[in-house]
Scaffold this motif. Sequence first.
Motif, short mmCIF file in Angstrom:
data_model
loop_
_atom_site.label_atom_id
_atom_site.label_comp_id
_atom_site.label_asym_id
_atom_site.label_seq_id
_atom_site.Cartn_x
_atom_site.Cartn_y
_atom_site.Cartn_z
N LYS A 101 55.21 -5.24 64.19
CA LYS A 101 55.39 -5.96 62.94
C LYS A 101 54.19 -6.86 62.66
N LEU A 102 53.63 -6.68 61.49
CA LEU A 102 52.46 -7.46 61.08
C LEU A 102 52.86 -8.46 59.98
N PRO A 103 52.16 -9.58 59.90
CA PRO A 103 51.05 -9.99 60.77
C PRO A 103 51.55 -10.59 62.08
N LEU A 104 50.72 -10.47 63.10
CA LEU A 104 51.03 -11.08 64.39
C LEU A 104 50.79 -12.58 64.27
N SER A 105 51.70 -13.37 64.82
CA SER A 105 51.60 -14.82 64.61
C SER A 105 51.41 -15.62 65.89
N THR A 106 51.67 -15.01 67.05
CA THR A 106 51.52 -15.74 68.33
C THR A 106 50.74 -14.88 69.31
N MET A 107 50.22 -15.51 70.36
CA MET A 107 49.50 -14.77 71.39
C MET A 107 50.44 -13.82 72.13
N GLU A 108 51.69 -14.21 72.25
CA GLU A 108 52.65 -13.33 72.91
C GLU A 108 52.83 -12.03 72.11
N GLU A 109 52.98 -12.17 70.80
CA GLU A 109 53.10 -10.98 69.95
C GLU A 109 51.82 -10.14 70.02
N PHE A 110 50.69 -10.83 70.06
CA PHE A 110 49.41 -10.12 70.12
C PHE A 110 49.30 -9.30 71.40
N GLN A 148 43.60 -10.39 57.44
CA GLN A 148 44.68 -11.14 56.78
C GLN A 148 46.03 -10.45 56.97
N SER A 149 46.01 -9.11 57.02
CA SER A 149 47.26 -8.37 57.20
C SER A 149 47.69 -8.32 58.66
N GLY A 150 46.71 -8.36 59.58
CA GLY A 150 47.03 -8.20 60.99
C GLY A 150 47.34 -9.48 61.73
N LEU A 151 46.71 -10.59 61.32
CA LEU A 151 46.87 -11.86 62.04
C LEU A 151 47.12 -12.99 61.06
N THR A 152 47.97 -13.91 61.46
CA THR A 152 48.12 -15.13 60.66
C THR A 152 46.87 -15.99 60.85
N ASN A 153 46.66 -16.96 59.98
CA ASN A 153 45.48 -17.83 60.08
C ASN A 153 45.45 -18.60 61.39
N ASN A 154 46.61 -19.08 61.82
CA ASN A 154 46.67 -19.86 63.06
C ASN A 154 46.27 -19.01 64.27
N ARG A 158 42.10 -18.50 66.96
CA ARG A 158 41.97 -18.49 68.41
C ARG A 158 40.99 -17.41 68.90
N PHE A 159 40.40 -16.69 67.94
CA PHE A 159 39.46 -15.61 68.30
C PHE A 159 38.12 -15.82 67.61
N ASN A 160 37.09 -15.33 68.27
CA ASN A 160 35.83 -15.04 67.61
C ASN A 160 35.29 -13.74 68.22
N TRP A 161 34.17 -13.28 67.72
CA TRP A 161 33.73 -11.93 68.12
C TRP A 161 33.44 -11.83 69.62
N ALA A 162 32.67 -12.77 70.16
CA ALA A 162 32.23 -12.66 71.56
C ALA A 162 33.02 -13.53 72.52
N GLY A 163 33.94 -14.37 72.03
CA GLY A 163 34.74 -15.22 72.91
C GLY A 163 34.04 -16.49 73.32
#
Length: 201
Positions: A101-110, A148-154, A158-163
Amino acid sequence: MTVLALFLRPNSRYRQEPAGRVQTTRGPPQHFFEALSTGSQTPELLNIDMGISKVLELLSKVLEEDKSIKAEITNLRSEVRALRREMVRPVAPEASPSSIKLPLSTMEEFKLAEAAMRETPCEKQKMIITFSLIGGHTAEEAVRRMLQSGLTNNLARRFNWAGKGFKEAFKNTVLSDVMFAALQKQLPGTTHMVYSGTLKK
């Protein structure tokens, strides 16, 4: 007298007249046999010939219509068989909705989504199709819509390209692979450099 005239000669019954003359009681008129012997046709024969011609003409039309009807029946049977095959054709697994189910909103869901796509190729393919249908005229617009469809803003924060900077590296995720595959499906020829450059902004 011709042979045909002899064949058609009436089987007349005779009776004796008082004057001693023999007279037939039935049979075709004399001009009928005269026409046969001379080769000309009487009105009776002409009518028979015309009737036979009409019957043959009608029979020819009936045969032609019969061929046409048989051809139409054959075509209809082919269409019915094609429809039956279409009705019983199994639905492709990737055509059914994804369980994620999208968008994913927590790290657990991710993490659960990552595990599902990694362990089940069919689930990954479903997500590729889902993201490829989001739209976008350019690579930058398409990637932005996918995020925008896959992840909520919050969660996206918590991500960037290289970490870098104590954030999670998005480039190593299955979701990143899915989004790039969807981008290539939507905009064929898009390179990974263009894709990653868009996410680094």
